[in-house]
Design a protein around this motif. Structure first.
Motif: not given
Length: 348
Positions: A29, A32, A229, A233, A236-237, A249
């Motif tokens: 988090y 991101s 959402k 994020s 993916n990070s 990512d």
């Protein structure tokens, strides 16, 4: 960055996402949001900021190893589409597309009920924006019929045409692409579900009333999307479990072999529906949960939405309050939407 500044940032982050984020998801988090902080510093800060929950997470047994051998060669090899029905009784179904190698979450859609046409609409966005994966995998639900049909139709455009284009497996096999769901459940679905059950117990909402069902679904979808959402994020990070210094990512960028498609080659919604039904298939058209008494009158629907948004706190703030134990703004949002629906209907 000093420990004090880091603690302040993490404390504010918890206000946004709740206390359920562990070290790696919190690190994701922060990444991101542009903060590159080492794992051990994040761990120490979480221990200082929220020691009770940190200890509970250390003893958590939700993570399980995968007993099923699984292999994906690169980003673009296997695309998983699966659904989560933890909030189905309140008119919220989450459908997520994710890559089996990088585990990057590609896209998602939140629906009142399962609907094959709307799911294909999201899949079409993926085909246009990313391309086609070698294999599309879903569970055995009929809501994926149109998506699987188009995947097979376009199979000759894939990177590796030797592989099966579309496959269906049980959703209980704990494939590693499914491991996002415990994260989404813990950080979004369970807090929201507990709040809704409380509102039922307090008789604020009546799920036997068709208008209440529609209003609860509408508002809950908005709030759930805010949480989803944030999780995506962060996911993916974040550094992957068992894969040192690998982030979804980054893996997706380095190993991407998704086959690009020309826009003209991807069937429109209506083309896909027509082709599928010409083969004898049947598609569910229903896409609503409960009954909206203003349905069909766009002027009144717009009036209700403007009034609703003017009366409530911003949805990200409502979600942040909810996952930190304050359901009052969420309750106010649902009541406000119900009242707006009733009063606009009466006046008109």
């Amino acid at each position: 960055m000093s420990d004090g500044n880091l603690d302040s940032i993490i404390s504010r982050s918890i206000e946004q996402v709740g206390a359920a984020y562990g070290v790696k998801m919190m690190q994701g988090y922060l990444r991101s949001k542009g903060f590159m902080v080492g794992r051990y510093r994040v761990q120490a800060s979480l221990r200082r900021v929220n020691p009770e929950y940190h200890e509970r997470r250390r003893n958590d047994t939700v993570r399980q190893t995968n007993p099923i051998p699984y292999y994906a060669a690169y980003h673009g090899d296997k695309l998983h589409v699966d659904q989560n029905e933890k909030l189905v009784r309140f008119g919220v179904t989450e459908v997520v597309f994710s890559d089996g190698y990088s585990r990057q979450i590609i896209d998602y859609i939140i629906l009142p009920i399962k609907n094959p046409i709307q799911i294909y609409g999201k899949f079409r966005d993926i085909l246009l924006n990313h391309g086609i994966w070698n294999t599309l995998r879903s569970d055995h639900g009929t809501e994926f019929c149109l998506t699987g049909f188009i995947q097979n139709k376009l199979k000759n455009y894939r990177t590796d045409t030797r592989k099966q284009a579309y496959t269906q497996t049980r959703s209980l096999e704990n494939l590693r692409a499914e491991r996002k769901w415990p994260e989404i459940n813990q950080r979004v679905n369970y807090p929201v579900k507990n709040a809704l059950i409380d509102l039922q117990r307090l008789q604020v909402i009546d799920m036997s009333d068709e208008m209440h069902r529609f209003c609860v679904s509408f508002v809950t979808t908005i709030i759930v999307e805010e949480g989803v959402k944030l999780v995506i994020s962060s996911w993916n990070s974040h550094p992957l479990e068992g894969i040192v210094s690998r982030i979804p990512d980054d893996l997706a960028r380095r190993t991407n072999r998704v086959a690009r498609l020309l826009q003209d080659g991807v069937p429109t919604m209506q083309e896909a529906i027509t082709e599928y039904e010409a083969t004898g298939g049947n598609l569910t058209r229903t896409s609503y949960f409960g009954r909206d008494p203003l349905a069909g009158n766009n002027t009144l629907i717009d009036q209700r939405e403007r009034r609703f948004l003017a009366e409530i706190e911003p949805p990200p703030r409502i979600f942040g309050q909810l996952v930190n134990g304050n359901i009052t703004p969420f309750r106010h949002a649902i009541v406000s939407f119900i009242n707006a629906t009733i009063e606009i209907q009466i006046v008109n």
